[in-house]
Enzyme design. Structure first.
Site, short mmCIF file in Angstrom:
data_model
loop_
_atom_site.label_atom_id
_atom_site.label_comp_id
_atom_site.label_asym_id
_atom_site.label_seq_id
_atom_site.Cartn_x
_atom_site.Cartn_y
_atom_site.Cartn_z
N GLU A 115 0.94 -1.02 0.00
CA GLU A 115 0.01 0.20 -0.10
C GLU A 115 0.97 1.03 0.51
O GLU A 115 0.06 1.83 -0.91
CB GLU A 115 -1.07 0.49 1.34
CG GLU A 115 -2.10 -1.05 1.05
CD GLU A 115 -3.26 -0.92 0.54
OE1 GLU A 115 -2.77 -0.40 -0.83
OE2 GLU A 115 -3.56 -1.93 0.11
N GLU B 120 -11.40 -2.73 -2.23
CA GLU B 120 -10.61 -2.61 -2.91
C GLU B 120 -10.83 -3.77 -4.64
O GLU B 120 -10.11 -3.83 -5.37
CB GLU B 120 -8.99 -3.83 -2.28
CG GLU B 120 -8.60 -3.61 -0.70
CD GLU B 120 -7.92 -4.17 -0.84
OE1 GLU B 120 -6.88 -3.93 -0.75
OE2 GLU B 120 -7.86 -4.93 -0.21
N HIS C 81 1.81 1.57 -3.83
CA HIS C 81 0.65 2.72 -4.06
C HIS C 81 0.55 3.71 -4.09
O HIS C 81 0.16 4.61 -4.61
CB HIS C 81 -0.29 1.78 -4.10
CG HIS C 81 -0.61 -0.04 -4.09
ND1 HIS C 81 -1.38 -0.41 -3.83
CD2 HIS C 81 0.31 -0.54 -4.77
CE1 HIS C 81 -0.80 -1.54 -4.19
NE2 HIS C 81 -0.06 -2.06 -4.83
N TYR D 164 1.21 6.56 -6.73
CA TYR D 164 -0.17 8.00 -6.94
C TYR D 164 0.48 9.57 -6.75
O TYR D 164 0.19 10.10 -7.58
CB TYR D 164 -1.12 7.95 -6.33
CG TYR D 164 -2.37 5.75 -6.73
CD1 TYR D 164 -2.07 5.80 -7.77
CD2 TYR D 164 -2.16 5.37 -6.00
CE1 TYR D 164 -2.41 4.55 -8.45
CE2 TYR D 164 -2.81 4.24 -6.55
CZ TYR D 164 -2.80 3.59 -7.77
OH TYR D 164 -3.18 2.46 -8.37
N GLU E 62 -3.69 -5.82 -5.47
CA GLU E 62 -5.01 -5.35 -5.08
C GLU E 62 -5.69 -7.06 -5.25
O GLU E 62 -6.49 -7.67 -4.29
CB GLU E 62 -5.60 -4.52 -5.92
CG GLU E 62 -5.38 -3.54 -5.82
CD GLU E 62 -5.08 -2.48 -4.23
OE1 GLU E 62 -5.53 -3.45 -3.26
OE2 GLU E 62 -4.43 -1.22 -3.88
#
Length: 331
Positions: free
Chosen positions: A98, A173, A101, A105, A207
């Site tokens: 996470e 998710e 991720h 982003y 995911e």
């Protein structure tokens, strides 16, 4: 049992070797943000129509905080209640993913939105953009649903935990993110934003594995304590998923407006209902919608990624894991 209060610390004897294997599979699926070339997308951004540009801006605004919300729930609600060290190994790895991720982003926003004020608006989307705020409020409500619960002492405590876990696996998710991925792969199918699609491929694999791990925890708890998942709970899960579909459809209407070439809010409704039925089926619950997927490009993506997952190897990207563990050796 898996949800018994406490904090088992020893990996021997190993009670849940399948969770340990999921951890090892996740290690093989290692990637870094620096491997994603987003600079190649800059020329494509200049080719987008105003409607497509609006879609991208809304999408990256959702991405800005989506994985941070998942990470918060993992730390606040999941890690302390799954009482198996091999399962917590996987959750530790998930938390790392996470974080990757979130970094991806952040890099995406820095690249796509070079203007400081535009980036600030994107990061504040959970407060100011209604379609994103509604999804965030849905997430926060389920994060808060355990009310700071420290130990799962009663049947109701365990049911509340299962609902939280199912919400983040099936709705957040498994539905919110899958909806976001559909927009990315729609753009890729038109030859646009290949860098975003490359990074999304790796996020998609992560995911998919997070979701399947959570469902395997649900499977284990249902096998150990079958009385927890009764008809009333099944009905509550169905209502939860219906609410998630409604929130994600409102987001789709915001993104798509009157419609874009090959992507409309009506098509997204069909796709979201199709995905929702898959999540219900995975939980052994009746389909709610009976809708087919309108997106051939997503069906191909599902086949590729889920086949890789269930083979326990990622053919497109994999690193070696050294060493071996025998599960029948003496403690």
């Amino acid at each position: 049992m898996l949800l018994d209060p406490g904090m088992d610390l020893t990996l021997r004897p190993m009670r849940y070797p399948a969770f340990y294997e999921r951890y090892r599979a996740a290690i093989r699926n290692t990637w870094t943000v620096e491997e994603v070339d987003l600079q190649s997308d800059l020329a494509d951004l200049t080719k987008l129509s105003p409607g497509e540009r609006h879609l991208i801006n809304r999408l990256v605004a959702f991405f800005a905080t989506g994985d941070s919300i998942v990470a918060n729930n993992l730390v606040l609600n999941l890690y302390q209640h799954v009482n198996a060290p091999e399962a917590r190994l996987y959750l530790s790895r998930q938390l790392y993913e996470e974080a990757v991720h979130v970094q991806f982003y952040l890099t995406l926003l820095d690249t796509y939105l070079p203007d400081h004020d535009e980036r600030a608006k994107a990061f504040a989307a959970v407060e100011h953009i209604p379609s994103i705020k509604d999804k965030a409020d849905f997430c926060f409500r389920w994060i808060d649903s355990l009310g700071g619960l420290r130990r799962l002492e009663s049947r109701e405590d365990r049911r509340a935990f299962l609902l939280n876990l199912i919400c983040f696996a099936a709705c957040i998710e498994g539905l919110f993110f899958y909806g976001a991925f559909a927009y990315v792969y729609w753009l890729r199918s038109r030859g646009l934003l290949g860098g975003l699609a490359t990074g999304t491929n790796w996020v998609f694999r992560d995911e998919s594995m997070h979701m399947e791990f959570a469902f395997s925890v649900v499977d284990t708890v249902r096998a150990e304590e079958p009385e927890l998942f009764d008809a009333a709970m099944g009905a509550e899960v169905t209502r939860m998923i219906e609410e998630a579909v409604a929130a994600e459809l409102a987001f789709a209407r915001d993104l798509c407006g009157a419609g874009l070439p090959g992507m409309t809010a009506e098509q997204m409704r069909e796709y979201l209902e199709y995905v929702a039925d898959r999540r219900l089926a995975r939980l052994g619950l009746p389909a709610r919608y009976g809708t087919a997927s309108p997106f051939a490009f997503m069906e191909l993506q599902d086949v590729q990624e889920l086949a890789n997952f269930f083979e326990r190897r990622v053919s497109a990207y994999q690193v070696a894991v050294e060493g071996s563990v025998s599960f029948d050796e003496a403690f």
